[in-house]
Design a protein around this motif. Structure first.
Motif, short mmCIF file in Angstrom:
data_model
loop_
_atom_site.label_atom_id
_atom_site.label_comp_id
_atom_site.label_asym_id
_atom_site.label_seq_id
_atom_site.Cartn_x
_atom_site.Cartn_y
_atom_site.Cartn_z
N LYS A 49 0.86 -1.20 0.10
CA LYS A 49 -0.14 -0.17 -0.11
C LYS A 49 0.90 1.26 0.15
N ALA A 50 1.88 1.23 0.65
CA ALA A 50 2.87 2.44 0.74
C ALA A 50 3.59 2.49 -0.53
N GLU A 51 3.95 1.32 -1.07
CA GLU A 51 4.49 1.24 -2.46
C GLU A 51 3.53 1.85 -3.59
N ALA A 52 2.56 1.72 -3.42
CA ALA A 52 1.29 1.91 -4.32
C ALA A 52 1.25 3.74 -4.18
N ILE A 53 1.09 4.26 -3.14
CA ILE A 53 1.31 5.70 -3.17
C ILE A 53 2.36 6.43 -3.73
N ARG A 54 3.65 5.90 -3.44
CA ARG A 54 4.95 6.41 -3.76
C ARG A 54 5.03 6.23 -5.52
N ALA A 55 4.60 4.82 -5.84
CA ALA A 55 4.38 4.70 -7.51
C ALA A 55 3.68 5.75 -8.08
N TYR A 56 2.54 6.18 -7.45
CA TYR A 56 1.51 7.13 -8.37
C TYR A 56 1.99 8.48 -7.99
N VAL A 57 2.71 8.76 -7.05
CA VAL A 57 3.23 10.43 -6.94
C VAL A 57 4.38 10.30 -7.77
N GLN A 58 5.19 9.39 -7.98
CA GLN A 58 6.44 9.43 -8.63
C GLN A 58 5.97 9.07 -10.22
N GLU A 59 5.06 8.68 -10.69
CA GLU A 59 4.90 8.22 -11.90
C GLU A 59 4.59 9.45 -13.05
N PRO A 60 5.63 9.60 -14.02
CA PRO A 60 5.42 10.74 -15.00
C PRO A 60 3.93 10.73 -15.55
N GLY A 61 3.22 11.91 -15.67
CA GLY A 61 2.18 11.80 -16.32
C GLY A 61 0.78 11.47 -15.57
N SER A 62 0.99 11.15 -14.56
CA SER A 62 -0.26 10.95 -13.56
C SER A 62 -0.89 12.19 -13.06
N ILE A 63 -2.08 12.43 -13.21
CA ILE A 63 -2.56 13.84 -12.66
C ILE A 63 -2.89 13.87 -11.24
N PRO A 64 -2.27 14.85 -10.26
CA PRO A 64 -2.19 14.98 -9.34
C PRO A 64 -3.68 14.83 -8.56
N ASP A 65 -4.79 15.27 -9.38
CA ASP A 65 -6.24 15.32 -8.72
C ASP A 65 -6.62 14.29 -8.24
N ILE A 66 -6.16 12.90 -8.62
CA ILE A 66 -6.64 11.89 -8.19
C ILE A 66 -5.99 11.79 -6.73
N LEU A 67 -4.88 12.12 -6.46
CA LEU A 67 -4.34 11.74 -4.92
C LEU A 67 -4.96 12.93 -4.26
N GLU A 68 -5.33 14.06 -4.77
CA GLU A 68 -5.99 15.29 -4.12
C GLU A 68 -7.44 14.89 -3.51
N GLU A 69 -8.13 14.01 -4.49
CA GLU A 69 -9.29 13.44 -4.23
C GLU A 69 -9.46 12.52 -3.11
N LEU A 70 -8.79 11.54 -3.20
CA LEU A 70 -8.14 10.52 -2.04
C LEU A 70 -8.03 11.16 -0.99
N ALA A 71 -6.93 12.15 -0.71
CA ALA A 71 -6.72 12.89 0.44
C ALA A 71 -8.09 13.43 1.01
N THR A 72 -8.69 14.17 0.12
CA THR A 72 -10.28 14.82 0.68
C THR A 72 -11.14 13.93 1.32
N ARG A 73 -11.44 12.58 0.66
CA ARG A 73 -12.11 11.45 1.07
C ARG A 73 -11.68 10.94 2.45
N PHE A 74 -10.30 10.83 2.65
CA PHE A 74 -9.77 9.94 3.94
C PHE A 74 -8.99 11.27 4.67
N PRO A 75 -9.62 12.25 5.10
CA PRO A 75 -8.74 13.33 5.80
C PRO A 75 -8.01 13.03 7.27
#
Length: 220
Positions: free
Chosen positions: A132-158
């Motif tokens: 699960k920690a690796e999944a977060i790092r992979a998406y944050v570091q993946e070129p081209g992936s939009i940040p909005d997806i992570l921002e939405e998840l952060a809003t859902r699980f404050p």
């Protein structure tokens, strides 16, 4: 020359304010149809199911556009014609955990392993090597992936997002509210630079013809 520039760097086309505005309106209209069709901006399932849903969305939107503009032949094409297998990553077809997310500016994107990424925000890992920690790092570091997806998840699980990133990036005391945007900007500078631009450019007819002609031209 214009066709060469447009295909080599599509962002140049969006530097035209009129084209940018028309392109934003197109993607927003597609987003409206997507949410109306599926009841959400996210569709989840196997790769095959999500691809079928995407094709349904394309045919639905093309038919609606054709009804508004009878001269538009897009509504006469099937989902397979609008989105042939070749446009998808081969591993997508056999994946059992795929999400298709439609963004109001960035259109549709496909994310494999979305359930793991979601669970990583809901139930944070306690070890940096946890998948699960690796999944977060992979998406944050993946070129081209939009940040909005992570921002939405952060809003859902404050209540758990801080712990999730604290473990994933070994950052004691991490605060999403304070540190989240800076972290994303570090790994996604280009995505932030272009985040107000749509992913689709509506070309004027003469340029569209030139681009298509360039694509059909034989290569030396």
């Amino acid at each position: 020359m214009a066709a060469s520039l447009a295909t080599g760097n599509p962002l140049l086309v969006l530097a035209n304010p009129g084209i940018a505005a028309e392109s934003r309106a197109l993607v927003a209209d597609q987003h409206r149809v997507f949410v109306k069709l599926f009841g959400s901006h996210i569709v989840r399932g196997t790769g095959a199911q999500v691809i079928a849903a995407y094709r349904l969305f394309l045919t639905t939107y093309a038919a609606e556009a054709s009804n508004r503009n009878p001269g538009d032949a897009g509504g006469e094409r099937t989902g397979e014609q609008l989105a042939p297998d070749s446009m998808f990553a081969s591993e997508l077809f056999g994946n059992d955990d795929v999400a298709m997310l439609h963004h109001r500016l960035k259109s549709a994107s496909f994310l494999q392993g979305y359930s793991v990424l979601e669970d990583a925000h809901r139930n944070p890992a306690t070890d940096r090597c946890d998948p699960k920690a690796e999944a977060i790092r992979a998406y944050v570091q993946e070129p081209g992936s939009i940040p909005d997806i992570l921002e939405e998840l952060a809003t859902r699980f404050p209540g758990t997002v801080d712990a999730a990133y604290e473990v994933a990036f070994s950052r004691p005391g991490f605060s999403w509210e304070r540190d989240g945007e800076a972290l994303l900007r570090r790994y996604k500078p280009e995505e932030f630079r272009t985040r107000d631009l749509p992913s689709i450019a509506v070309l004027p007819p003469w340029l569209k013809d030139a681009v298509h002609g360039r694509a059909r031209a034989p290569r030396a």
